[in-house]
Design a protein around this motif. Structure first.
Motif, PDB file in Angstrom:
ATOM      1  N   GLY A 149      -1.300   8.700 -23.382  1.00 49.31           N
ATOM      2  CA  GLY A 149      -1.511   9.942 -22.630  1.00 49.31           C
ATOM      3  C   GLY A 149      -1.292   9.970 -21.229  1.00 49.31           C
ATOM      4  O   GLY A 149      -1.958  10.829 -20.620  1.00 49.31           O
ATOM      5  N   ILE A 150      -0.281   9.078 -20.748  1.00 49.84           N
ATOM      6  CA  ILE A 150      -0.109   8.984 -19.395  1.00 49.84           C
ATOM      7  C   ILE A 150       1.141   9.751 -19.033  1.00 49.84           C
ATOM      8  O   ILE A 150       2.095   9.711 -19.822  1.00 49.84           O
ATOM      9  CB  ILE A 150       0.242   7.387 -18.774  1.00 49.84           C
ATOM     10  N   LYS A 151       1.086  10.612 -18.180  1.00 46.34           N
ATOM     11  CA  LYS A 151       2.126  11.442 -17.613  1.00 46.34           C
ATOM     12  C   LYS A 151       3.440  10.384 -17.110  1.00 46.34           C
ATOM     13  O   LYS A 151       3.339   9.317 -16.542  1.00 46.34           O
ATOM     14  CB  LYS A 151       1.970  12.330 -16.327  1.00 46.34           C
ATOM     15  N   VAL A 152       4.720  10.795 -17.526  1.00 52.83           N
ATOM     16  CA  VAL A 152       6.156  10.218 -17.473  1.00 52.83           C
ATOM     17  C   VAL A 152       6.937  11.114 -16.631  1.00 52.83           C
ATOM     18  O   VAL A 152       7.099  12.286 -17.077  1.00 52.83           O
ATOM     19  CB  VAL A 152       6.822   9.804 -18.780  1.00 52.83           C
ATOM     20  N   SER A 153       7.278  10.483 -15.261  1.00 55.84           N
ATOM     21  CA  SER A 153       8.111  11.113 -14.491  1.00 55.84           C
ATOM     22  C   SER A 153       9.551  10.401 -14.659  1.00 55.84           C
ATOM     23  O   SER A 153       9.378   9.219 -14.479  1.00 55.84           O
ATOM     24  CB  SER A 153       7.499  11.070 -13.170  1.00 55.84           C
ATOM     25  N   PHE A 154      10.575  11.198 -14.601  1.00 53.74           N
ATOM     26  CA  PHE A 154      11.809  10.466 -14.643  1.00 53.74           C
ATOM     27  C   PHE A 154      12.812  11.278 -13.970  1.00 53.74           C
ATOM     28  O   PHE A 154      12.920  12.545 -13.944  1.00 53.74           O
ATOM     29  CB  PHE A 154      12.561  10.393 -16.125  1.00 53.74           C
ATOM     30  N   MET A 176      14.215  11.581 -23.224  1.00 59.90           N
ATOM     31  CA  MET A 176      14.069  13.044 -22.972  1.00 59.90           C
ATOM     32  C   MET A 176      12.512  13.244 -23.856  1.00 59.90           C
ATOM     33  O   MET A 176      11.852  13.933 -23.317  1.00 59.90           O
ATOM     34  CB  MET A 176      15.053  14.127 -23.457  1.00 59.90           C
ATOM     35  N   PRO A 177      12.247  12.842 -25.090  1.00 57.46           N
ATOM     36  CA  PRO A 177      11.071  13.208 -25.838  1.00 57.46           C
ATOM     37  C   PRO A 177      10.118  12.874 -25.157  1.00 57.46           C
ATOM     38  O   PRO A 177       8.672  13.152 -25.823  1.00 57.46           O
ATOM     39  CB  PRO A 177      11.570  12.778 -27.213  1.00 57.46           C
ATOM     40  N   PHE A 178      10.076  11.840 -24.137  1.00 58.13           N
ATOM     41  CA  PHE A 178       8.752  11.163 -23.839  1.00 58.13           C
ATOM     42  C   PHE A 178       8.414  11.625 -22.190  1.00 58.13           C
ATOM     43  O   PHE A 178       7.500  11.128 -21.763  1.00 58.13           O
ATOM     44  CB  PHE A 178       8.797   9.652 -23.761  1.00 58.13           C
ATOM     45  N   ILE A 179       9.251  12.387 -21.656  1.00 59.40           N
ATOM     46  CA  ILE A 179       9.104  12.908 -20.435  1.00 59.40           C
ATOM     47  C   ILE A 179       8.434  14.045 -20.032  1.00 59.40           C
ATOM     48  O   ILE A 179       8.563  15.064 -21.016  1.00 59.40           O
ATOM     49  CB  ILE A 179      10.738  13.195 -19.621  1.00 59.40           C
ATOM     50  N   ASN A 180       7.496  14.192 -19.169  1.00 58.44           N
ATOM     51  CA  ASN A 180       6.803  15.422 -18.786  1.00 58.44           C
ATOM     52  C   ASN A 180       7.118  15.776 -17.381  1.00 58.44           C
ATOM     53  O   ASN A 180       7.010  17.091 -17.193  1.00 58.44           O
ATOM     54  CB  ASN A 180       5.155  14.832 -18.250  1.00 58.44           C
ATOM     55  N   ILE A 181       7.886  15.177 -16.498  1.00 56.24           N
ATOM     56  CA  ILE A 181       8.248  15.593 -15.191  1.00 56.24           C
ATOM     57  C   ILE A 181       9.738  14.990 -15.006  1.00 56.24           C
ATOM     58  O   ILE A 181       9.928  13.859 -15.047  1.00 56.24           O
ATOM     59  CB  ILE A 181       7.299  15.126 -14.117  1.00 56.24           C
ATOM     60  N   CYS A 182      10.565  16.076 -14.765  1.00 58.79           N
ATOM     61  CA  CYS A 182      11.935  15.867 -14.993  1.00 58.79           C
ATOM     62  C   CYS A 182      12.718  16.054 -13.644  1.00 58.79           C
ATOM     63  O   CYS A 182      12.600  17.515 -13.337  1.00 58.79           O
ATOM     64  CB  CYS A 182      12.766  16.332 -16.142  1.00 58.79           C
ATOM     65  N   PHE A 183      13.295  15.386 -13.067  1.00 59.51           N
ATOM     66  CA  PHE A 183      14.233  15.431 -11.869  1.00 59.51           C
ATOM     67  C   PHE A 183      15.743  15.624 -12.261  1.00 59.51           C
ATOM     68  O   PHE A 183      16.320  14.661 -12.295  1.00 59.51           O
ATOM     69  CB  PHE A 183      13.730  14.551 -10.953  1.00 59.51           C
ATOM     70  N   CYS A 184      16.391  16.633 -12.360  1.00 62.14           N
ATOM     71  CA  CYS A 184      17.611  16.941 -12.468  1.00 62.14           C
ATOM     72  C   CYS A 184      18.356  18.070 -12.117  1.00 62.14           C
ATOM     73  O   CYS A 184      17.587  18.918 -11.905  1.00 62.14           O
ATOM     74  CB  CYS A 184      17.739  16.586 -14.156  1.00 62.14           C
ATOM     75  N   GLY A 185      19.511  17.815 -11.734  1.00 59.61           N
ATOM     76  CA  GLY A 185      20.204  19.132 -11.216  1.00 59.61           C
ATOM     77  C   GLY A 185      21.247  19.773 -11.935  1.00 59.61           C
ATOM     78  O   GLY A 185      21.426  19.220 -13.279  1.00 59.61           O
ATOM     79  N   GLU A 186      22.066  20.664 -11.737  1.00 62.08           N
ATOM     80  CA  GLU A 186      22.629  21.336 -12.652  1.00 62.08           C
ATOM     81  C   GLU A 186      24.039  20.260 -13.100  1.00 62.08           C
ATOM     82  O   GLU A 186      24.390  20.496 -14.237  1.00 62.08           O
ATOM     83  CB  GLU A 186      23.714  22.620 -11.833  1.00 62.08           C
ATOM     84  N   LEU A 187      24.576  19.410 -12.430  1.00 64.36           N
ATOM     85  CA  LEU A 187      25.691  18.681 -12.683  1.00 64.36           C
ATOM     86  C   LEU A 187      24.900  17.678 -13.705  1.00 64.36           C
ATOM     87  O   LEU A 187      25.556  17.398 -14.762  1.00 64.36           O
ATOM     88  CB  LEU A 187      26.152  17.886 -11.641  1.00 64.36           C
TER      89      LEU A 187
END
Length: 327
Positions: A149-154, A176-187
């Motif tokens: 139950g720990i938040k995952v940031s990628f 991707m199925p394990f991520i809660n906070i996702c840093f990604c741009g358009e490209l």
């Protein structure tokens, strides 16, 4: 990592001296979160030599805990920066092969031990680019974090000099199925998540919102998406705006005018740390993105990879007009 940088106006192949800094994506985020008042631990592996000692001293000087820092291996990964100026952008040359960290094996780390008591873990794509063993370790780490139950940031943090888009896509789709906070741009989403490119005639913020909505439909586990819009005027003059998508809405910061830029490296890590701080604090989305963009803007004003500004200093900067004297 060890960073060696030229002086402005000096090419790397001409340099007679180089400035030394220590940093790295996850390390920079840990430093910022420590300055923002959180207890941050850094998990890695460094050589048992003076450079490894310097890394540990650097982290400790910023309040980052090194209890889980393994020692061994052959060398500390390094990179060289040819500092940009005017229309000439900065150039990075990596020297990371067979570093202590890239040779780290999953069995060297007690995953449950490092996750015990944690609120959040943060990893970037740079780590996963370094070796298959690190890819295996991060996948196991994310799986266990989800169980606990720990938040995952990628942060995708794609680096073309380290691996191809195709290689990154195969790895990113697994986690991707394990991520809660996702840093990604358009490209990132177009080239690594195989999303069809939106109509380029649409405003950038509309395209970004469409991408994030589509990804969230595929991966409802992701609660937050974040990225920045950066307009490059020159190597020392940029415009920066932060984006945060959550609850079906896209929130944007004001546009920060970064001029002159003292050091751009680490600006994205400072932004990510600002987002994570706001989420951990339970702040409204508008406050989170304002804080994160302000943190990134401040980082551009100092040398080195990490952001030395405290939470109070970032909040004060976010609330005042740029350049105003604080008396």
């Amino acid at each position: 990592m060890l960073r060696l940088s030229t002086q402005q106006g000096v090419r790397l192949n001409q340099a007679g001296q180089l400035a030394v800094h220590y940093g790295g994506a996850e390390a920079n985020v840990a430093v910022s979160l420590s300055h923002f008042g959180y207890q941050a631990y850094f998990v890695s592996k460094i050589p048992a030599n003076p450079l490894g000692e310097a890394v540990e001293r650097h982290l400790n000087s910023h309040g980052v805990k090194t209890d889980f820092l393994k020692k061994g291996g052959q060398r500390l990964g390094s990179y060289y920066v040819e500092t940009g100026v005017g229309e000439r952008s900065a150039q990075v040359t990596y020297d990371r092969k067979n570093s202590s960290f890239s040779d780290l094996k999953a069995e060297e780390i007690e995953i449950e031990k490092i996750l015990s008591g944690a609120s959040l873990i943060h990893v970037t794509g740079i780590t996963m680019a370094l070796s298959p063993s690190l890819q295996k370790f991060v996948l196991q780490l994310f799986q266990k974090a989800k169980e606990m139950g720990i938040k995952v940031s990628f942060d995708f943090n794609y680096r073309a000099k380290l691996w191809t888009q195709q290689e990154a896509a195969l790895v990113f789709k697994q986690i991707m199925p394990f991520i809660n906070i996702c840093f990604c741009g358009e490209l990132d989403v177009v080239h690594m998540l195989d999303l069809p490119q939106a109509d380029i005639m649409l405003p950038a913020e509309e395209r970004l919102k469409m991408y994030y909505q589509t990804i969230q439909e595929q991966f409802p586990n992701i609660e937050y998406f974040s990225s920045t819009f950066r307009t490059v005027i020159s190597a020392s003059s940029n415009h920066l705006q932060g984006n945060l998508y959550t609850g079906g809405k896209l929130y944007q910061s004001k546009v920060h005018m970064l001029d002159p830029i003292i050091d751009r490296i680490g600006g994205g890590d400072s932004f990510a740390a600002g987002i994570l701080w706001g989420i951990l604090e339970g702040l409204p989305a508008r406050q989170i993105i304002s804080f994160a963009a302000a943190a990134s803007a401040l980082k551009h004003t100092v040398y080195g990879d990490c952001n030395p500004f405290s939470r109070e200093e970032v909040l004060q900067f976010a609330a005042t007009e740029t350049g105003e004297i604080n008396r």
